[in-house]
Scaffold this motif. Structure first.
Motif, PDB file in Angstrom:
ATOM      1  N   THR A   1       1.712  -2.133  -0.985  1.00  0.00           N
ATOM      2  CA  THR A   1       0.625  -2.938  -1.542  1.00  0.00           C
ATOM      3  C   THR A   1      -0.586  -2.925  -0.619  1.00  0.00           C
ATOM      4  O   THR A   1      -1.735  -2.805  -1.067  1.00  0.00           O
ATOM      5  CB  THR A   1       1.094  -4.382  -1.776  1.00  0.00           C
ATOM      6  OG1 THR A   1       2.135  -4.383  -2.762  1.00  0.00           O
ATOM      7  CG2 THR A   1      -0.053  -5.259  -2.260  1.00  0.00           C
ATOM      8  N   LEU A   2      -0.355  -3.027   0.678  1.00  0.00           N
ATOM      9  CA  LEU A   2      -1.476  -3.092   1.617  1.00  0.00           C
ATOM     10  C   LEU A   2      -2.215  -1.755   1.707  1.00  0.00           C
ATOM     11  O   LEU A   2      -3.423  -1.731   1.953  1.00  0.00           O
ATOM     12  CB  LEU A   2      -0.984  -3.527   2.996  1.00  0.00           C
ATOM     13  CG  LEU A   2      -2.019  -4.270   3.856  1.00  0.00           C
ATOM     14  CD1 LEU A   2      -2.466  -5.552   3.165  1.00  0.00           C
ATOM     15  CD2 LEU A   2      -1.454  -4.591   5.222  1.00  0.00           C
ATOM     16  N   VAL A   3      -1.516  -0.647   1.525  1.00  0.00           N
ATOM     17  CA  VAL A   3      -2.206   0.649   1.486  1.00  0.00           C
ATOM     18  C   VAL A   3      -3.203   0.665   0.340  1.00  0.00           C
ATOM     19  O   VAL A   3      -4.330   1.151   0.475  1.00  0.00           O
ATOM     20  CB  VAL A   3      -1.189   1.808   1.353  1.00  0.00           C
ATOM     21  CG1 VAL A   3      -1.916   3.124   1.070  1.00  0.00           C
ATOM     22  CG2 VAL A   3      -0.366   1.954   2.621  1.00  0.00           C
TER      23      VAL A   3
ATOM     24  N   VAL B   1      -3.462   4.290   5.149  1.00  0.00           N
ATOM     25  CA  VAL B   1      -2.053   4.218   5.524  1.00  0.00           C
ATOM     26  C   VAL B   1      -1.926   3.718   6.956  1.00  0.00           C
ATOM     27  O   VAL B   1      -1.065   2.888   7.279  1.00  0.00           O
ATOM     28  CB  VAL B   1      -1.376   5.592   5.369  1.00  0.00           C
ATOM     29  CG1 VAL B   1       0.065   5.536   5.884  1.00  0.00           C
ATOM     30  CG2 VAL B   1      -1.390   6.047   3.918  1.00  0.00           C
ATOM     31  N   ASP B   2      -2.814   4.223   7.835  1.00  0.00           N
ATOM     32  CA  ASP B   2      -2.744   3.878   9.248  1.00  0.00           C
ATOM     33  C   ASP B   2      -2.971   2.383   9.473  1.00  0.00           C
ATOM     34  O   ASP B   2      -2.199   1.715  10.168  1.00  0.00           O
ATOM     35  CB  ASP B   2      -3.790   4.674  10.020  1.00  0.00           C
ATOM     36  CG  ASP B   2      -3.261   5.183  11.353  1.00  0.00           C
ATOM     37  OD1 ASP B   2      -2.063   4.987  11.617  1.00  0.00           O
ATOM     38  OD2 ASP B   2      -4.048   5.759  12.110  1.00  0.00           O
ATOM     39  N   LEU B   3      -4.037   1.849   8.899  1.00  0.00           N
ATOM     40  CA  LEU B   3      -4.361   0.429   9.063  1.00  0.00           C
ATOM     41  C   LEU B   3      -3.258  -0.441   8.465  1.00  0.00           C
ATOM     42  O   LEU B   3      -2.828  -1.427   9.084  1.00  0.00           O
ATOM     43  CB  LEU B   3      -5.707   0.110   8.406  1.00  0.00           C
ATOM     44  CG  LEU B   3      -6.120  -1.364   8.384  1.00  0.00           C
ATOM     45  CD1 LEU B   3      -6.209  -1.932   9.793  1.00  0.00           C
ATOM     46  CD2 LEU B   3      -7.455  -1.527   7.640  1.00  0.00           C
ATOM     47  N   ALA B   4      -2.820  -0.081   7.271  1.00  0.00           N
ATOM     48  CA  ALA B   4      -1.782  -0.868   6.613  1.00  0.00           C
ATOM     49  C   ALA B   4      -0.491  -0.858   7.431  1.00  0.00           C
ATOM     50  O   ALA B   4       0.160  -1.889   7.600  1.00  0.00           O
ATOM     51  CB  ALA B   4      -1.525  -0.325   5.211  1.00  0.00           C
ATOM     52  N   GLU B   5      -0.145   0.307   7.965  1.00  0.00           N
ATOM     53  CA  GLU B   5       1.093   0.409   8.742  1.00  0.00           C
ATOM     54  C   GLU B   5       1.025  -0.448  10.003  1.00  0.00           C
ATOM     55  O   GLU B   5       1.989  -1.148  10.341  1.00  0.00           O
ATOM     56  CB  GLU B   5       1.337   1.872   9.107  1.00  0.00           C
ATOM     57  CG  GLU B   5       2.707   2.121   9.707  1.00  0.00           C
ATOM     58  CD  GLU B   5       2.932   3.590   9.962  1.00  0.00           C
ATOM     59  OE1 GLU B   5       3.737   4.188   9.229  1.00  0.00           O
ATOM     60  OE2 GLU B   5       2.315   4.144  10.887  1.00  0.00           O
TER      61      GLU B   5
ATOM     62  N   ALA C   1      -0.669  13.662  10.054  1.00  0.00           N
ATOM     63  CA  ALA C   1      -0.383  13.537   8.621  1.00  0.00           C
ATOM     64  C   ALA C   1      -1.256  12.475   7.972  1.00  0.00           C
ATOM     65  O   ALA C   1      -1.821  12.683   6.888  1.00  0.00           O
ATOM     66  CB  ALA C   1       1.102  13.212   8.418  1.00  0.00           C
ATOM     67  N   LYS C   2      -1.398  11.335   8.639  1.00  0.00           N
ATOM     68  CA  LYS C   2      -2.239  10.263   8.085  1.00  0.00           C
ATOM     69  C   LYS C   2      -3.699  10.687   8.053  1.00  0.00           C
ATOM     70  O   LYS C   2      -4.438  10.353   7.113  1.00  0.00           O
ATOM     71  CB  LYS C   2      -2.057   8.994   8.912  1.00  0.00           C
ATOM     72  CG  LYS C   2      -0.672   8.386   8.821  1.00  0.00           C
ATOM     73  CD  LYS C   2      -0.508   7.292   9.850  1.00  0.00           C
ATOM     74  CE  LYS C   2       0.930   6.925  10.057  1.00  0.00           C
ATOM     75  NZ  LYS C   2       1.119   6.022  11.201  1.00  0.00           N
ATOM     76  N   GLN C   3      -4.130  11.416   9.090  1.00  0.00           N
ATOM     77  CA  GLN C   3      -5.504  11.892   9.108  1.00  0.00           C
ATOM     78  C   GLN C   3      -5.754  12.870   7.967  1.00  0.00           C
ATOM     79  O   GLN C   3      -6.819  12.847   7.347  1.00  0.00           O
ATOM     80  CB  GLN C   3      -5.801  12.564  10.453  1.00  0.00           C
ATOM     81  CG  GLN C   3      -5.933  11.588  11.612  1.00  0.00           C
ATOM     82  CD  GLN C   3      -6.069  12.286  12.959  1.00  0.00           C
ATOM     83  OE1 GLN C   3      -5.744  13.470  13.100  1.00  0.00           O
ATOM     84  NE2 GLN C   3      -6.540  11.550  13.962  1.00  0.00           N
TER      85      GLN C   3
END
Length: 396
Positions: free
Chosen positions: A22-24, A30-34, A154-156
């Motif tokens: 949900t946060l993504v 993805v990085d911030l949410a994780e 991968a996230k980048q």
């Protein structure tokens, strides 16, 4: 950790995956949410065992993670002299359909074909499997620093290539779902050789897919297959660490509950594929034939071979034919199987082809078995299987 602590940890991990999805969507990163969810998870693990699990664990984690994400955005904006945009609020009580859709988006993002297979596996374990970076690194046998860089890249790539955070369209879904299933099965299969963390991660991801797509044959077949194989985990290795073949496994140690669940899933998958067979459902049916046999000698080899014949109608590959030949060896003898194996094209560099030849030649009493074993070792057959075959050859 106490039993209560273990239960809390499992709850936090399961709910954390859904909160992350949900946060993504809310943050677009993805990085911030994780990072935000990880902070919330740490706080939950510190406070819940002491203060009790909140009435709505997912809502608690979602609110805590969003607050953390807002703090990070504001701090970064202040450092860069920018005005932070207001982050959309999130409903701490999202409905099940919204949660399911968010998770599906995250599944297909992590397993997007634009990412390398290594990156897909790592991201799936990290974001969907609930493993830490260190746990992923240990499971995949790479240094933690290397894994951290792989996950960051991968996230980048997801951000830079603007890989869409969405469920594929109806036209795209079959191919994309096949890719997701392949990634999950690869994770499980790597763990099935003895790395329990990976095997557990594969089972968890397969269960997640079925919870999200309960009527999808690929998801049902995949879960059935991994459960029917995982049911044998306790008997997979001998006391000296060498692999135990089906013929010598202690079937009393197989997990009957997993066998029952797997067989039921095969039935559901077959009912949803009345016309065109599904490869995962058929492979699970083959596994079920083995799991339902009281002893190895009582295996219904006619049924196993028939299911392989069905599988060949949708997945006619040399490897499938090689596996079918192994069943033919049990029903019709090693000479019949060897003729099939020797006729297979394109497997000269495949270690299991040479290993199969070594076994069949050994059964036939041929001295060529040693040469086949040497080629199996040269082409990369795992050491434990080389040692097993060598003992077999030396036993005569």
């Amino acid at each position: 950790m106490s039993g209560t602590g273990d239960a809390v940890a499992r709850l936090v991990r399961n709910e954390g995956t859904r909160v992350l999805a949900t946060l993504v969507r809310v943050t677009g990163s993805v990085d911030l949410a994780e990072d935000a969810v990880q902070d919330a998870v740490v706080r939950a693990l510190e406070t819940w065992p002491r203060d009790g699990v909140p009435e709505n664990p997912r809502g608690w984690l979602l609110v805590a993670a969003r607050r953390r994400a807002v703090d990070v955005v504001r701090r970064e904006a202040k450092r860069l002299g920018k005005e932070a945009d207001a982050m959309p609020a999130v409903d701490p009580f999202p409905d099940p359909v919204s949660v399911r859709d968010d998770l599906l988006r995250l599944v297909f993002t992590c397993c997007h074909p634009a990412l390398s297979l290594d990156a897909q596996v790592a991201l799936a374990l990290r974001t969907l499997g609930g493993l830490s970076t260190a746990e992923v690194a240990r499971a995949l046998l790479v240094p933690e620093a290397t894994m951290a860089k792989r996950l960051t890249r991968a996230k980048q790539k997801i951000a830079q290539a603007r890989i869409p955070y969405r469920v594929p369209s109806a036209e795209e879904l079959p191919a994309r779902l096949a890719g997701v299933a392949s990634t999950v099965y690869l994770i499980f299969n790597e763990g099935y050789t003895g790395r329990a963390t990976l095997a557990d991660g594969g089972v968890r991801l397969a269960r997640l897919l079925v919870s999200l797509m309960p009527d999808e044959p690929t998801a049902l077949g995949l879960l059935a297959l991994v459960l029917l194989q995982d049911a044998r985990r306790a008997a997979r290795f001998l006391p000296d660490g060498s692999p135990a073949l089906l013929s010598v496994q202690d079937r009393s140690s197989w997990d009957a509950s997993l066998v029952k669940e797997g067989v039921e899933l095969v039935g559901r998958g077959l009912r949803r594929t009345p016309a065109v067979p599904n490869a995962y459902v058929v492979q699970a049916a083959i596994a079920a034939c083995h799991d339902l046999a009281p002893t190895y000698a009582e295996t219904q080899w006619d049924a196993v071979i028939s299911w392989y014949d069905v599988l060949l109608t949708v997945q006619d590959t040399p490897v499938v034919r090689l596996n079918r030949a192994a069943a033919v060896a049990e029903r019709d003898g090693p000479a019949a199987a060897l003729a099939l194996v020797d006729a297979l094209p394109g497997l000269a560099e495949y270690p299991w082809w040479h290993a199969s030849r070594a076994e069949l030649l050994h059964r036939l009493g041929s001295a060529s078995a040693a040469e086949a074993l040497a080629r199996a070792e040269e082409t990369g057959l795992p050491a434990a299987h080389v040692a097993h075959l060598r003992r077999r050859l030396e036993s005569r």
